[in-house]
Write a protein that holds these residues in place. Structure first.
Motif, mmCIF file in Angstrom:
data_model
loop_
_atom_site.group_PDB
_atom_site.id
_atom_site.type_symbol
_atom_site.label_atom_id
_atom_site.label_comp_id
_atom_site.label_asym_id
_atom_site.label_seq_id
_atom_site.Cartn_x
_atom_site.Cartn_y
_atom_site.Cartn_z
ATOM 1 N N UNK A 46 -1.625 -4.731 12.510
ATOM 2 C CA UNK A 46 -2.741 -5.459 11.880
ATOM 3 C C UNK A 46 -3.183 -4.515 10.785
ATOM 4 N N UNK A 47 -3.611 -3.364 10.978
ATOM 5 C CA UNK A 47 -3.980 -2.330 10.163
ATOM 6 C C UNK A 47 -3.046 -2.298 9.060
ATOM 7 N N UNK A 48 -1.814 -2.035 9.240
ATOM 8 C CA UNK A 48 -0.461 -1.834 8.456
ATOM 9 C C UNK A 48 -0.331 -3.076 7.552
ATOM 10 N N UNK A 49 -0.655 -4.328 7.969
ATOM 11 C CA UNK A 49 -0.468 -5.582 7.257
ATOM 12 C C UNK A 49 -1.733 -5.611 6.308
ATOM 13 N N UNK A 50 -3.047 -5.349 6.599
ATOM 14 C CA UNK A 50 -4.147 -5.460 5.777
ATOM 15 C C UNK A 50 -3.827 -4.490 4.648
ATOM 16 N N UNK A 51 -3.245 -3.164 4.983
ATOM 17 C CA UNK A 51 -3.080 -2.144 3.964
ATOM 18 C C UNK A 51 -2.055 -2.436 3.062
ATOM 19 N N UNK A 52 -1.030 -3.162 3.322
ATOM 20 C CA UNK A 52 -0.052 -3.558 2.320
ATOM 21 C C UNK A 52 -0.630 -4.702 1.371
ATOM 22 N N UNK A 53 -1.584 -5.296 1.724
ATOM 23 C CA UNK A 53 -2.211 -6.478 0.917
ATOM 24 C C UNK A 53 -2.577 -5.683 -0.441
ATOM 25 N N UNK A 106 6.666 -1.981 -3.781
ATOM 26 C CA UNK A 106 7.437 -2.568 -2.552
ATOM 27 C C UNK A 106 7.896 -1.514 -1.932
ATOM 28 N N UNK A 107 8.481 -0.258 -2.524
ATOM 29 C CA UNK A 107 8.687 0.877 -1.585
ATOM 30 C C UNK A 107 7.647 1.498 -0.989
ATOM 31 N N UNK A 108 6.350 1.439 -1.464
ATOM 32 C CA UNK A 108 5.386 2.147 -0.505
ATOM 33 C C UNK A 108 5.024 1.111 0.492
ATOM 34 N N UNK A 109 5.303 -0.228 0.469
ATOM 35 C CA UNK A 109 5.313 -1.142 1.613
ATOM 36 C C UNK A 109 6.250 -0.964 2.695
ATOM 37 N N UNK A 110 7.399 -0.681 2.280
ATOM 38 C CA UNK A 110 8.382 -0.270 3.124
ATOM 39 C C UNK A 110 8.303 0.879 3.973
#
Length: 215
Positions: free
Chosen positions: A102-109, A114-118
């Protein structure tokens, strides 16, 4: 404690009656006189209708007074089984993984690249086990002596005398899990081969995982 032909009943509301474990099965209720006829010992498990679980006879004040039992040191006697520990661990993995995801998901928002999200997604492979390690270290030395998973299963970590472990002891125990994990998790199977159901890391750290209830 000796077997008896005393007639027993399934329900009782009399606080002066006791249920007694005979040959591994709860029987009763019995009166004081019937308990005396059964020659109960200090280590026999008894309970009143008002008690949640069984206790040893010497732990109950009126029985100590009636039968002259001395107050003894209470040692851990009910140990968590492998399936209880496995289910507690599964619950903890679920809780920790869910929180980290959940923390990672909200961070990617808030991340466009795209590379940072990966990288954030792949970092979970390291972050989740690390967070779980810290979580176990902290929770197992708190007053509850248990993670949320263990608490749900009503099991907890203690030292060999049944006492709460210190932070240092908890760190040592959880780092010692490496010895249970590395040989293909064989260290966890050691719990099947000793009466106290200890895994290798429990043996190294001198800890037990006990449960509160006899039944």
């Amino acid at each position: 404690m000796q077997p008896s032909n005393i007639t027993t009943f399934q329900q009782s509301n009399n606080k002066n009656t006791y249920f007694l474990v005979i040959n591994g099965r709860p029987e009763g209720p019995f009166s004081f006189e019937q308990l005396k006829a059964l020659n109960i010992r200090p280590g026999d498990f008894v309970k009143t209708p008002a008690m949640d679980d069984y206790k040893e006879a010497h732990e109950i004040a009126e029985l100590r007074e009636l039968f002259g039992f001395g107050k003894q040191t209470i040692m851990p006697q009910y140990f968590a089984s492998f399936d209880q520990r496995l289910l507690a661990s599964a619950l903890d993995w679920f809780f920790i993984s869910g929180a980290c995801i959940l923390v990672a998901f909200f961070t990617t928002l808030f991340v466009k690249d795209t590379a940072v999200r990966a990288v954030i997604a792949l970092s979970l492979l390291v972050v989740i086990p690390f967070v779980k390690l810290i979580y176990h270290i902290i929770m197992e030395c708190t007053a509850k002596q248990a993670t949320f998973g263990k608490h749900i299963l009503r099991i907890k970590v203690c030292d060999m005398q049944g006492n709460r472990i210190s932070l240092g002891h908890s760190i040592g125990r959880n780092l010692a899990k490496l010895f249970s994990v590395l040989p293909l998790f064989i260290g966890y199977l050691f719990s099947f081969f000793n009466k106290q159901q200890q895994c290798i890391h429990d043996m190294i750290a001198g800890t037990l995982v006990m449960k509160d209830r006899l039944f």
